[in-house]
Write an enzyme that holds these catalytic residues in place. Sequence first.
Site, PDB file in Angstrom:
ATOM      1  N   LYS A   3     107.114 -18.664 -67.320  1.00 20.29           N
ATOM      2  CA  LYS A   3     107.881 -18.923 -66.104  1.00 20.29           C
ATOM      3  C   LYS A   3     108.131 -17.608 -65.364  1.00 20.29           C
ATOM      4  CE  LYS A   3     112.039 -21.254 -64.399  1.00 20.29           C
ATOM      5  NZ  LYS A   3     113.196 -22.109 -64.729  1.00 20.29           N
TER       6      LYS A   3
ATOM      7  N   SER B  49     113.725 -25.863 -61.629  1.00 17.66           N
ATOM      8  CA  SER B  49     113.026 -24.659 -61.218  1.00 17.66           C
ATOM      9  C   SER B  49     111.775 -24.371 -62.052  1.00 17.66           C
ATOM     10  CB  SER B  49     113.968 -23.441 -61.294  1.00 17.66           C
ATOM     11  OG  SER B  49     114.403 -23.223 -62.626  1.00 17.66           O
TER      12      SER B  49
ATOM     13  N   SER C  10     116.775 -27.702 -64.675  1.00 17.64           N
ATOM     14  CA  SER C  10     115.502 -27.055 -64.374  1.00 17.64           C
ATOM     15  C   SER C  10     114.411 -27.257 -65.405  1.00 17.64           C
ATOM     16  CB  SER C  10     115.717 -25.555 -64.164  1.00 17.64           C
ATOM     17  OG  SER C  10     116.381 -25.321 -62.945  1.00 17.64           O
TER      18      SER C  10
END
Length: 471
Positions: free
Chosen positions: A84, A159, A183
């Site tokens: 990520k 996210s 997220s």
Amino acid sequence: MSSTMELSVESTARDQAAAVRAREISARELLDLHLKRIAERNPELNAIVALDEERARAGAAAADELLASGAEVGPLHGLPFAFKDTHAVAGWRTTYGSPLFAEHVPGRDELIVERIRRAGVVTIGKTNVPEFAAGSHTFNTVFGTTLNPVDPSRSAGGSSGGAACALAAGMVPLAEGSDMGGSLRNPASFCGVVGLRPSLGRVPEWPLYNQWETTSVGGPMARDVGDLALLLSVIAGPDPRAPQALGDPGSAFSPPIRGSLSGLRVALSVDLGGAFEVDGEVAAIVASSASVFSSAGALVASAHPDLAGADDTFRTLRAWHFQAKFGRMLDANPAAFKQSLADNIRAGASLTGGDIARAYAQRTTLSERMREFFAGVEGAPYDVLVLPASQVPPFPADREFPQEINGRPMKTYLDWMQAAYFITVTGCPAISLPFGRTADGLPVGLQIVARHGADLFLLEVAAAVEDVLHS
């Protein structure tokens, strides 16, 4: 070496890792399979960013050489992996989705990255994020928007949207992310994969600007529960740099994961007693889970804990956290922040010590209510709470957030995420499991919540539900 035709990018991560260890496929060949899929799908979906094929090939070659040497290798040895883009990877461009860090290259790994790399992965790049991971729709001015792999006109969530999209599209066999207000759970729901927000302390984080800030946690994503357990076994466990880490070793989560629904006490609530709006199709799909649980011998009741105060608690702590972390950056570079994030940061500037104290007192109350709910202090005890992972199916990608649900306006970019962030402030583990599709074929995730610390039990329940759905 046997033919690679037996293995595909859709194979489980467990099978892929086992094939590399058995030398049925090389790390180089496995990387080639995934790079081919990335070339096919990533130009449209924009899930993987900072892709570096040359370094990835060098990493795969090194993985093959290590295995050939007879050395002991890790549980993820040879698996292609993209981190990520809010997680620092030493030597790799890490932008946090912000133009302020567009060319940033960290000098060290953060803890979750350190553990995954030590387990033997072949790093290929990063996965796209919203700016500073704020909001559950993945877009930024550095790399653009990530699209949904099921319907590219729709959002992949966020996210950890790039992670969920890459995983669902077969570009990577596993993915990791983080979850403050949903997220890991929202993008898992939107993309039809599994995402776990672990118990507080289960997956320690380091370094942090504030080791005592406990709304955000790191966690795993996968295409099934067994693969998710494999990654959790790598990233969970105590570390001396993380004082709030739980003491159970990560190996406690190693697959196989098996469970039963027989006798399970399930509390099912589509909207926690009217606490938030839920899209009609999503509500119907979540409600239909009652028959799935019941048919497998579970005891299902319409019930929910009292989470009054969760909205104020989350929003207050989020604004305080954002102001503390990004306030000076915003003051120095106001044009570099998207408006919704800037507003959220500025909201934190007006908070008083009394506001923060109130939020923490409320959070303590919410945690206690969840403990009592699962313990049956004021009624029947429940093993799990079931509700939507997301209140809506994937929305059009050209919007920042859903403008309304069932005609009820969503005034901010947080309003539609309450099913996820109400659970955040309880500290309990929660998993998003693919459960159904809308009439348009869009994925819908079921959120299952267990008591704090019961992550392994939660995985066993999720695996049992998965078995029923696939039987």
